[in-house]
Design a protein around this motif. Structure first.
Motif, PDB file in Angstrom:
ATOM      1  N   PRO A  22       0.837  -1.217   0.000  1.00  0.00           N
ATOM      2  CA  PRO A  22       0.000   0.000   0.000  1.00  0.00           C
ATOM      3  C   PRO A  22       0.863   1.254   0.000  1.00  0.00           C
TER       4      PRO A  22
ATOM      5  N   PHE B 216      -0.157   3.762   5.629  1.00  0.00           N
ATOM      6  CA  PHE B 216      -1.370   2.937   5.739  1.00  0.00           C
ATOM      7  C   PHE B 216      -1.816   2.820   7.201  1.00  0.00           C
ATOM      8  N   THR B 217      -0.854   2.520   8.083  1.00  0.00           N
ATOM      9  CA  THR B 217      -1.181   2.329   9.499  1.00  0.00           C
ATOM     10  C   THR B 217      -1.721   3.621  10.117  1.00  0.00           C
TER      11      THR B 217
ATOM     12  N   ARG C  22      -3.283   5.966   8.570  1.00  0.00           N
ATOM     13  CA  ARG C  22      -4.644   6.180   8.056  1.00  0.00           C
ATOM     14  C   ARG C  22      -5.639   5.302   8.836  1.00  0.00           C
ATOM     15  N   PHE C  23      -5.188   4.089   9.164  1.00  0.00           N
ATOM     16  CA  PHE C  23      -6.067   3.208   9.938  1.00  0.00           C
ATOM     17  C   PHE C  23      -6.323   3.808  11.320  1.00  0.00           C
ATOM     18  N   GLN C  24      -5.224   4.270  11.943  1.00  0.00           N
ATOM     19  CA  GLN C  24      -5.345   4.854  13.293  1.00  0.00           C
ATOM     20  C   GLN C  24      -6.289   6.050  13.302  1.00  0.00           C
TER      21      GLN C  24
ATOM     22  N   LEU D  88      -9.852   4.968  13.057  1.00  0.00           N
ATOM     23  CA  LEU D  88     -10.318   4.030  14.091  1.00  0.00           C
ATOM     24  C   LEU D  88     -11.247   4.713  15.104  1.00  0.00           C
TER      25      LEU D  88
ATOM     26  N   ARG E  90     -14.614   5.408  13.527  1.00  0.00           N
ATOM     27  CA  ARG E  90     -15.378   4.168  13.346  1.00  0.00           C
ATOM     28  C   ARG E  90     -15.940   3.678  14.670  1.00  0.00           C
ATOM     29  N   LYS E  91     -15.111   3.776  15.732  1.00  0.00           N
ATOM     30  CA  LYS E  91     -15.563   3.313  17.053  1.00  0.00           C
ATOM     31  C   LYS E  91     -16.743   4.151  17.543  1.00  0.00           C
TER      32      LYS E  91
ATOM     33  N   LYS F 220     -19.843   3.280  15.662  1.00  0.00           N
ATOM     34  CA  LYS F 220     -20.394   1.986  16.063  1.00  0.00           C
ATOM     35  C   LYS F 220     -21.095   2.093  17.415  1.00  0.00           C
TER      36      LYS F 220
ATOM     37  N   PHE G  44     -16.986  -3.308  21.954  1.00  0.00           N
ATOM     38  CA  PHE G  44     -15.552  -3.558  21.792  1.00  0.00           C
ATOM     39  C   PHE G  44     -15.079  -4.511  22.863  1.00  0.00           C
ATOM     40  N   HIS G  45     -13.807  -4.875  22.738  1.00  0.00           N
ATOM     41  CA  HIS G  45     -13.296  -5.959  23.588  1.00  0.00           C
ATOM     42  C   HIS G  45     -13.371  -5.623  25.070  1.00  0.00           C
ATOM     43  N   LYS G  46     -13.080  -4.384  25.408  1.00  0.00           N
ATOM     44  CA  LYS G  46     -13.096  -4.056  26.833  1.00  0.00           C
ATOM     45  C   LYS G  46     -13.856  -2.771  27.067  1.00  0.00           C
TER      46      LYS G  46
ATOM     47  N   LEU H 137      -6.916  -6.998  23.012  1.00  0.00           N
ATOM     48  CA  LEU H 137      -8.156  -7.477  23.644  1.00  0.00           C
ATOM     49  C   LEU H 137      -8.435  -6.763  24.954  1.00  0.00           C
TER      50      LEU H 137
ATOM     51  N   VAL I 119      -1.537  -4.164  12.564  1.00  0.00           N
ATOM     52  CA  VAL I 119      -1.830  -3.554  11.250  1.00  0.00           C
ATOM     53  C   VAL I 119      -0.513  -3.307  10.512  1.00  0.00           C
TER      54      VAL I 119
ATOM     55  N   GLN J  86      -0.044  -5.228   7.039  1.00  0.00           N
ATOM     56  CA  GLN J  86      -0.616  -4.348   6.017  1.00  0.00           C
ATOM     57  C   GLN J  86      -0.305  -4.835   4.597  1.00  0.00           C
TER      58      GLN J  86
ATOM     59  N   TYR K  69      -3.117  -6.012   2.041  1.00  0.00           N
ATOM     60  CA  TYR K  69      -3.301  -5.122   0.891  1.00  0.00           C
ATOM     61  C   TYR K  69      -3.104  -5.894  -0.410  1.00  0.00           C
TER      62      TYR K  69
ATOM     63  N   GLN L 237      -8.296  -1.523   4.614  1.00  0.00           N
ATOM     64  CA  GLN L 237      -8.656  -0.781   5.834  1.00  0.00           C
ATOM     65  C   GLN L 237      -9.895  -1.406   6.484  1.00  0.00           C
TER      66      GLN L 237
ATOM     67  N   TRP M 254     -10.455  -3.239  10.159  1.00  0.00           N
ATOM     68  CA  TRP M 254     -11.519  -2.780  11.061  1.00  0.00           C
ATOM     69  C   TRP M 254     -12.400  -3.956  11.479  1.00  0.00           C
TER      70      TRP M 254
ATOM     71  N   ASN N 245     -12.219 -10.511  19.626  1.00  0.00           N
ATOM     72  CA  ASN N 245     -12.572 -11.355  20.788  1.00  0.00           C
ATOM     73  C   ASN N 245     -13.118 -12.718  20.364  1.00  0.00           C
TER      74      ASN N 245
END
Lengths: 178, 197
Positions: free
Chosen positions: A56, A60-61, A63-65, A68, A71-72, A75, A176-178, B13, B24, B28, B32, B50, B54, B61
């Motif tokens: 990519p 990339f990482t 952009r994910f961060q 995130l 998105r959270k 959700k 989420f997990h926790k 977790l 990631v 990646q 990708y 991406q 997600w 979990n």
């Protein structure tokens, strides 16, 4: 010319016995169709083996961060909305069922009479309670009654906060997990 | 799975997003690449990768630590790409059109780096002719060296279904490459104007 099982052997990647190999070689010497197929497959394998792993674009990482958190939050909002809509739905279904039960077990006249009776009873009891509270407050010193009011109001606020908090936590459970 | 990965998963977790970010960072490229080989376009591959991460984050979990993490992650990506292709009903867009659209400027996009040779363009064209599940099986076999059992686990198929998909895909690729070779031969003949060439 019969091409099976030669074609199958060429396409499949399973190892052949010595006898099968001889049979394959003999067939390939005579059959142009299978020879072409084998050459094409060798070409395909070569193309696939030589193909690089695509990477990519840089960052990339990151952009994910950066997405995130969004998105959270999205959700969480969705789950909360779903939870409260479910609660509302359940309350409406319960009320509907109760209404249906009453409608099926008594006539409209009876229902009106019962409603009037119950409303009157509630109003009378409320009036009695009000008189009782007023009487108590009148007999107590003024600072004492203010204290009771303050405690009752604080208790009510605290209870409401705990209740809302518990509902909120329940609505977010499992997001989420926790 | 390495010890470090196990630690990152455990930390993720427990709510540590930075630990998941390490995962990631590590995966990646394979994720990708899978998306790129499945979808054939860099921006779509970026979005799909991406989204796959997600989805993995949300489903962490439910991850069974007995399974290989990479298999689990690539399985999520493969399923997502298969769904994407089904949704948009991809109908073999000729790769030269895609290249014309994508290569409008001189920026070094990933597909330009990868598809910088004739062979890569040919590969794109060939892969495009396969249906999404056959393509996924082929990508997992050739780029990631997955066994039939691993592919079946990743794509939720039986081992015999994987075998038959790989068989069909290889047969189709061989036929297509043969046809392409004949076409180019015919074009050359036409160019030099000699039927005997």
């Amino acid at each position: 010319m019969v091409h099976q099982p030669i074609e199958k052997w060429i396409i499949e990647e399973t190892p052949l016995t010595a006898e099968q190999k001889t049979q394959l070689e003999e067939h390939l010497r005579m059959c142009k169709h299978c020879r072409d197929l084998q050459n094409s497959l060798l070409e395909v394998d070569d193309l696939l083996m030589k193909a690089e792993i695509a990477a990519p674009n840089a960052g990339f990482t990151q952009r994910f961060q950066s997405t995130l958190a969004q998105r959270k939050a999205l959700k969480e909002r969705r789950q909360v909305r779903k939870f409260f809509l479910s609660l509302l739905g359940a309350a409406m279904v319960t009320l509907g069922a109760m209404g249906l039960y009453i409608a099926m077990t008594s006539s409209p006249v009876e229902m009106v009479i019962r409603l009037m009776e119950n409303s009157t009873r509630i109003l009378i009891n409320l009036d009695r309670f009000e008189r009782f509270v007023t009487m108590i407050f009148n007999t107590l010193p003024p600072y004492f009654s203010v204290g009771i009011w303050a405690m009752a109001a604080s208790g009510l606020c605290l209870f409401t906060l705990i209740w809302v908090g518990a509902l909120w936590r329940t609505s977010l459970q499992g997001v989420f997990h926790k | 799975m390495s010890d470090l990965e196990a630690v990152w998963i455990e930390q993720a977790l427990n709510g540590d997003d930075d630990a998941f970010t390490q995962l990631v960072e590590t995966y990646q490229k394979p994720v990708y690449n899978l998306c790129y080989r499945m979808l054939g376009e860099s921006q779509e591959a970026e979005d799909a990768a991406q989204e796959s991460f997600w989805r993995a984050y949300q489903a962490l979990n439910r991850y069974d630590t007995k399974r290989k993490f990479s298999t689990w992650l690539l399985s999520i990506a493969a399923h997502y790409c298969i769904d994407q292709q089904r949704k948009r009903h991809i109908i073999n867009v000729p790769m030269d059109i895609i290249f014309e659209e994508t290569y409008s400027d001189n920026a070094p996009t990933p597909e330009r780096v990868v598809a910088n040779s004739e062979e890569d363009q040919m590969l794109h064209k060939l892969m495009n002719s396969l249906n999404s599940q056959d393509r996924a099986a082929l990508v997992l076999r050739y780029w990631y060296g997955f066994s039939d059992a691993e592919i079946s686990e990743a794509l939720s198929l039986t081992v015999s279904a994987v075998k038959s998909r790989l068989y069909r895909a290889r047969q189709s690729l061989a036929e297509d490459i043969q046809a392409a070779r004949q076409e180019s031969l015919a074009a050359e003949r036409e160019q030099y104007g000699s039927p005997a060439y």
